[in-house]
Design an enzyme around this catalytic site. Structure first.
Site, PDB file in Angstrom:
ATOM      1  CG  ASP A   9      -2.182  -0.860   0.922  1.00 25.56           C
ATOM      2  OD1 ASP A   9      -2.687  -0.817  -0.213  1.00 25.56           O
ATOM      3  OD2 ASP A   9      -2.617  -1.579   1.828  1.00 25.56           O
ATOM      4  CE1 TYR A  64      -9.442  -5.183   5.556  1.00 24.15           C
ATOM      5  CE2 TYR A  64      -7.722  -4.003   6.724  1.00 24.15           C
ATOM      6  CZ  TYR A  64      -8.546  -5.112   6.585  1.00 24.15           C
ATOM      7  OH  TYR A  64      -8.441  -6.135   7.493  1.00 24.15           O
TER       8      TYR A  64
HETATM    9 CU    CU Z   1      -7.444  -8.111   6.771  1.00 24.65          CU
END
Ligand code: CU
Length: 663
Positions: free
Chosen positions: A313, A397
C-alpha cells in the site's frame, strides 16, 4: 533569538513541505526540465537535510528547503527523480531511473474505473452476472504485482482492477457485493483495457451489506437489526476545561516531558521526528525518525480473482494521498488539535488534506498503584497518553496509524485495521477452501497484513548498538541447585549479515537499542527495548513471486547501518518489481553495526482469518509493538505524576476501605 524563516516561512528543517513549497518545487522542475503535460508528478516530498545538520540545527542557521520529486513521463515511459532547492530556486539533481514503475497515481485510480466501465468485453461479462447499469460498478485499480515477464516494469505499466457492484443507489455498500471471476488487465499508459477474462459466473449477493444507522432496519440487509440502533447508551463526556496538556508550534509538539516533531509525506503519511524526553535539565533524544516504511497484504487463495492480491500500500499507492479528514468527537475525543497533511496532485499542484493528523490525550487507566495494607493508604496515579494518529482509506479497507507516548517513558505504535474486507463470491452450498464464509454467498479469503516500521534510533546520541536479549533456564549445577534459575542472555547484532531475526515468544526474545558511550549509575549503557506484540510469518512458498518482492516479511527485526537513501523495507519501487529489493539488499554489504549510526526495522504481521462478525464492516483489530526505556531513566519516570484531585491521602477511595474492613 528570532528564528530566520525561509522564503516559504519555515523555521525548522524538518517542517513538512507547505502547500506553497509543493507548488514552488513543481514549478522549478517544470521550468528547468521543460516538462510537458505528459510528465506526471507521482510524489513531491521534503528532501530532509543530512542528519548531522538537523541535529546541530539552531534557529540562526540558514535552511535550504529541498524537495524530492518522482516523475512518471507517460509519453516516454520513463521514471525520473529530481531534487530541487526551493530556497535557491534551482534544480539540484535530475536523473532517469531505468527499469522501475512508480506507484499507481490517484488520477489513474479514478480514470481506470471510468474506462473499464465502457469496455464492451467487460460490459458483456457484467451482463452475464445480471448487471446492466454500469454506473453501479466499482472498479478499484489494484496493482498488477509481478507474476512473470509480462509484468516486468519495462513491459508496460499495468494494474489489475478488482470489481464490485452497488445495489441500486450510491449510498449502498458496494464492497459487500464482490464480482467473482472477472479478471481485467489494464494498461495504464495507453489508458485502455488490455484484456478481460471470465472464469465463470458466481451469483452476485442478493442481500445488502450495509452498515449505516439508517439502513440497519432494512430487511434486505445482512445482518439485519429490526429494532434499529440501540437506545440505551447514555452520555459519556471527556472534559478538559483547561485545554490539553500539550502545546504545538508549527509541527513541534511538547507534551509534559516529551518533545517531538510531527511530519507528513505522501508515501508514508504520518512521520515522527526527533522524539526526545526532558529529563531534569537535559533534553534526551530517543528516536531521530520513526515511520511506517511499507505494508504488504498477501492473500492466501489460489482462485483467479484473489491470487494476485498482494498489495504494497505504500510503495504501490502511498498512504498519505488517502488520508481521512478527521472529525471532532468521532475519530478522536476530548480536546483535539489537528494538523493538515500536504500532498501533491499529479499535475504538481498542492492538495491540503484538512485535519489529516489528530493529536489528543487519553486517560489510559492506572499508571501505577500501591496500597499499604497496614496503614490502608493507597497511592494511585492515572495514566495519560498522548495520541498522534491518522487514518487512511484504501479502497475497501481502513488503516489507522497510531503513535502513543506514555508518562513512564514508553512509546507504542499501533495499526488499527477496519473497513470492509476484500471479500469474494462463492456458489451457494460451497465451503471455501482458502477462506471463511462471512455472509451467505460471500467469503473472506485468508490473508495477512505485514507492516514494517523504520526506527532511526538515537538513544542519547546518534551512535547506538543493538543486542538481542532472551531468557533461558540456567543449567543444573552448583549455580542452580534447585532447578529454578533462569538468566537473560544478550547477543550483539553487531554486523548486518546476522541482524535479521525472528520473534520467539517462548524465550521472551526482545531487542535492546543502547548507547555504549552513555552509562547509567550501574555502569550499563542507557537503552530502549523493542518489545514485539502479536506476530506471524507469511505462508507463501519461498519461490512465490510475491514473496520475493516482500523479503522484509521473512524476518521480523532488521538492523541496517544508516543510509538516508534506504527508507523503504521493500525498496524504493515495489510496483511491478521483480523482487530482491529492500532490506536484504540494504544488508548485502554486511556493514558493521556496533556503536554506529544504525536503523532498526521491525516487521509485524496481522494474521487475518475473516470471521462472520467482521461483516459487513470489521470491528477494529490492532497490531503493533512497544519501545520501553531500559536503564534509560533512574527509577520510575512517572513517580512525579500528581494524584488526581479526588484521590490521595485524604480523599482515597472510601469504597475500597470499607471493603477491607468487611473482610
Ligand atoms: Cu485483513
Amino acid at each position: 533569538m528570532e528564528a530566520i524563516k525561509t522564503i516559504s516561512g519555515v523555521s525548522h528543517p524538518l517542517e513538512p513541505l507547505s502547500a506553497d513549497e509543493v507548488a514552488m518545487a513543481a514549478a522549478i522542475l517544470k521550468r528547468d526540465q521543460s516538462l510537458e503535460a505528459s510528465a506526471r508528478f507521482v510524489t513531491i516530498t521534503l528532501s530532509e537535510p543530512p542528519k548531522a545538520e538537523v541535529v546541530a540545527f539552531e534557529p540562526r542557521h540558514r535552511i535550504d528547503r529541498q524537495a524530492k520529486i518522482v516523475i512518471w513521463e507517460r509519453a516516454r515511459r520513463c521514471t525520473y527523480e529530481g531534487v530541487v532547492s526551493i530556497t535557491d530556486n534551482r534544480t539540484v539533481s535530475w536523473i532517469e531511473v531505468p527499469g522501475v514503475q512508480p506507484a499507481i497515481m490517484f488520477e489513474e485510480f479514478v480514470k481506470v474505473e471510468e474506462v473499464v466501465r465502457r469496455d464492451p468485453r467487460f460490459v458483456e461479462a457484467l451482463r452475464r452476472r445480471g448487471v446492466t447499469d454500469m454506473n453501479l460498478v466499482m472498479v478499484d485499480a489494484w496493482p498488477v504485482g509481478y507474476n512473470g515477464p509480462e509484468d516486468d516494469p519495462t513491459a508496460g505499466r499495468f494494474c489489475l482492477p478488482i470489481i464490485w457492484v452497488r445495489a441500486g443507489d450510491d449510498d449502498d455498500n458496494g464492497y459487500a457485493r464482490p464480482v467473482e471471476g472477472v479478471i481485467v488487465r489494464f494498461d495504464l499508459d495507453r489508458m485502455e483495457v488490455a484484456g478481460v477474462e471470465d472464469h465463470g459466473v458466481v451469483p452476485l449477493l442478493t442481500r445488502g451489506g450495509n452498515y449505516t444507522a439508517e439502513r440497519l432496519k432494512d430487511p434486505a440487509n445482512f445482518p439485519h437489526f429490526p429494532e434499529g440502533a440501540r437506545t440505551d447508551l447514555r452520555a459519556l463526556e471527556i472534559k478538559q476545561p483547561d485545554g490539553p496538556s500539550f502545546a504545538i508550534e508549527g509541527h513541534h509538539v511538547i507534551w509534559q516531558k516529551w518533545d517531538l516533531r510531527v511530519g507528513f509525506t505522501p508515501r508514508e503519511g504520518l512521520v515522527l521526528h526527533m522524539v526526545q524526553y526532558r529529563d531534569g535539565s537535559r533534553l534526551r533524544p530517543i528516536i531521530y525518525r520513526a515511520s511506517l516504511s511499507e505494508m504488504f497484504i498477501p492473500y492466501g487463495d489460489p482462485n483467479p480473482t484473489h491470487y494476485r492480491k498482494n498489495v504494497f500500500d505504500m510503495g504501490e499507492y502511498g498512504v498519505g494521498f488517502y488520508m481521512n479528514s478527521l472529525e471532532l468527537g468521532c475519530d478522536c475525543l476530548g480536546e483535539i488539535r489537528y494538523l493538515d497533511g500536504v500532498v501533491n496532485d499529479n499535475d504538481g499542484n498542492p492538495i491540503v488534506m484538512k485535519n489529516a493528523i489528530c493529536l489528543h490525550e487519553e486517560d489510559f487507566g492506572i499508571l501505577w498503584k500501591h496500597t499499604d495494607y497496614r496503614t490502608e493508604k493507597a497511592e494511585v496515579r492515572r495514566s495519560r497518553r498522548l495520541v498522534i494518529s491518522s487514518i487512511a482509506t484504501i479502497g475497501n479497507y481502513e488503516y489507522g496509524y497510531f503513535w502513543y507516548l506514555y508518562q513512564d517513558g514508553s512509546i507504542q505504535y499501533e495499526v488499527k485495521l477496519t473497513g470492509v474486507i476484500a471479500a469474494g463470491g462463492v456458489m451457494p452450498g460451497v465451503r471455501p477452501a482458502y477462506g471463511e464464509l462471512v455472509a451467505p454467498g460471500v467469503y473472506g479469503p485468508n490473508h495477512q497484513h505485514f507492516f514494517n516500521v523504520r526506527l532511526d534510533m538515537m538513544v542519547d546520541g546518534v551512535e547506538n548498538s543493538v543486542d538481542e536479549v532472551h531468557s533461558e533456564a540456567a543449567p543444573r549445577g552448583p549455580g542452580n541447585p534447585h532447578g529454578n534459575a533462569w538468566v537473560n542472555i544478550m547477543t550483539p547484532l553487531d554486523h548486518e549479515s546476522i541482524a535479521h531475526r525472528r520473534i520467539d515468544p517462548f524465550s521472551a526474545r526482545r531487542w535492546r537499542i543502547s548507547n555504549p558511550s552513555m552509562k547509567n549509575v550501574f555502569g550499563e549503557p542507557v537503552a530502549y527495548t523493542l518489545i514485539p506484540g502479536d506476530n506471524v510469518l507469511p505462508f507463501y512458498q519461498p519461490d512465490a513471486y510475491a514473496l520475493k518482492r516482500a523479503l522484509y516479511t521473512t524476518d521480523h527485526l532488521w538492523v541496517t547501518a544508516y543510509d538516508p537513501s534506504q527508507m523503504f523495507a521493500a525498496g524504493e519501487y515495489p510496483n511491478q518489481n521483480r523482487g530482491g529489493d529492500g532490506l536484504p539488499a540494504y544488508q548485502a554489504a554486511d556493514r558493521p553495526l556496533a556503536n554506529a549510526d544504525t536503523v532498526v526495522w521491525y516487521t509485524f504481521g496481522a494474521h487475518h482469518v475473516p470471521r462472520p462478525e467482521e461483516w459487513p464492516v470489521m470491528p477494529v483489530a490492532t497490531i503493533g509493538f512497544h519501545l520501553k526505556p531500559t536503564g534509560f531513566f533512574m527509577g520510575n519516570p512517572g513517580l512525579d505524576i500528581p494524584p488526581a484531585d479526588h484521590c490521595g491521602p485524604d480523599g482515597t477511595d472510601r469504597a475500597n476501605h470499607s471493603a477491607h474492613h468487611d473482610r
